[in-house]
Every structure is written in structure tokens, then in C-alpha cells.
Design a protein around this motif. Sequence first.
Motif, short mmCIF file in Angstrom:
data_model
loop_
_atom_site.label_atom_id
_atom_site.label_comp_id
_atom_site.label_asym_id
_atom_site.label_seq_id
_atom_site.Cartn_x
_atom_site.Cartn_y
_atom_site.Cartn_z
N LYS A 36 -5.74 61.21 -36.72
CA LYS A 36 -6.96 61.10 -37.97
C LYS A 36 -7.72 60.10 -36.94
O LYS A 36 -8.57 59.58 -37.11
CB LYS A 36 -7.67 60.98 -39.53
CG LYS A 36 -7.14 62.57 -39.84
CD LYS A 36 -6.48 61.35 -41.85
CE LYS A 36 -5.77 63.04 -42.04
NZ LYS A 36 -6.26 63.22 -43.85
N THR A 38 -9.07 58.12 -33.61
CA THR A 38 -9.77 58.11 -32.81
C THR A 38 -9.96 56.39 -32.13
O THR A 38 -10.48 56.08 -32.74
CB THR A 38 -10.71 58.99 -32.55
OG1 THR A 38 -11.57 58.31 -33.37
CG2 THR A 38 -10.29 60.49 -32.83
N ILE A 39 -10.40 56.69 -30.83
CA ILE A 39 -10.39 55.55 -29.80
C ILE A 39 -11.74 55.83 -29.62
O ILE A 39 -11.66 56.49 -28.72
CB ILE A 39 -10.21 55.58 -29.03
CG1 ILE A 39 -8.43 54.55 -29.32
CG2 ILE A 39 -10.43 53.67 -27.91
CD1 ILE A 39 -7.47 54.27 -28.33
N GLU A 40 -13.30 55.11 -29.95
CA GLU A 40 -14.46 54.74 -29.66
C GLU A 40 -14.22 54.47 -28.23
O GLU A 40 -13.88 53.56 -27.87
CB GLU A 40 -15.18 54.60 -30.10
CG GLU A 40 -15.59 54.98 -31.48
CD GLU A 40 -16.84 54.55 -32.95
OE1 GLU A 40 -17.15 54.17 -32.08
OE2 GLU A 40 -16.18 54.46 -33.83
N GLN A 41 -15.05 55.01 -27.15
CA GLN A 41 -14.65 54.98 -25.63
C GLN A 41 -16.94 54.66 -25.59
O GLN A 41 -17.60 55.79 -26.28
CB GLN A 41 -14.18 55.72 -24.71
CG GLN A 41 -13.02 55.11 -24.40
CD GLN A 41 -12.44 56.38 -23.98
OE1 GLN A 41 -13.06 57.72 -22.49
NE2 GLN A 41 -11.19 56.62 -23.59
N VAL A 42 -17.46 53.81 -25.39
CA VAL A 42 -18.67 53.70 -25.41
C VAL A 42 -19.26 54.16 -23.57
O VAL A 42 -18.49 53.69 -22.60
CB VAL A 42 -19.26 52.11 -25.86
CG1 VAL A 42 -20.56 51.82 -25.17
CG2 VAL A 42 -18.51 51.83 -26.85
N GLU A 43 -19.84 54.97 -23.48
CA GLU A 43 -20.25 56.04 -22.46
C GLU A 43 -21.65 54.86 -21.92
O GLU A 43 -22.46 54.51 -22.31
CB GLU A 43 -20.81 56.62 -22.60
CG GLU A 43 -20.02 58.01 -23.15
CD GLU A 43 -19.13 58.78 -21.74
OE1 GLU A 43 -20.00 58.85 -20.85
OE2 GLU A 43 -18.44 59.59 -22.40
#
Length: 89
Positions: A36, A38-43
Amino acid sequence: MFMFERRQGFNVRLLCLPLIALLAGCTGTATAWTEKVTIEQVELPKECAGWQKINLKQRAYYMLMRDDPGLIMEIDSHNLKGKNLGCWQ
């Protein structure tokens, strides 16, 4: 004395057995809670590729204001454009 040292070594090995069994079980698949996470990666926008903010120290800023005030305006507009594109805050 020899019997006591031998018995103490046996107790240490006996206590380490559950730890080894626990670590051996960690090599399996992920558990429910790790799936569950997740690592958010900013585009960043494609325009930001290679775009970096120019930071000036106060001494350099004053020196440029005296020698080349037009360069200060260009640096400020560069930084403002990068901010408006969303490359940094």
C-alpha cells in the motif's frame, strides 16, 4: 568453570534461533502494508530539463548592481520564468 562456559554458549545459540528463523522469513514476498505504500514522484514539465535557479550571495548581488545592473534583471527574469513554469517554488 568449563561446564558453565559451555552451558552459557549453548544458551546464547538457543536464544538466537528464533531471530535467525525470523530473518529467514523476511526474504519472501512483500506484506500487505508494504504493497500500500507508494512514493510520490513529482513530474516536472519538460521545459524544466536542465533549468536551474540562479542563486546569488548578497555580496555578489551588490557587486553586480554596481557593475552590471542589466545582468541582475536577466537573472531575476530567468528565476521568475522557472518559477512560473513550475520548475521550483
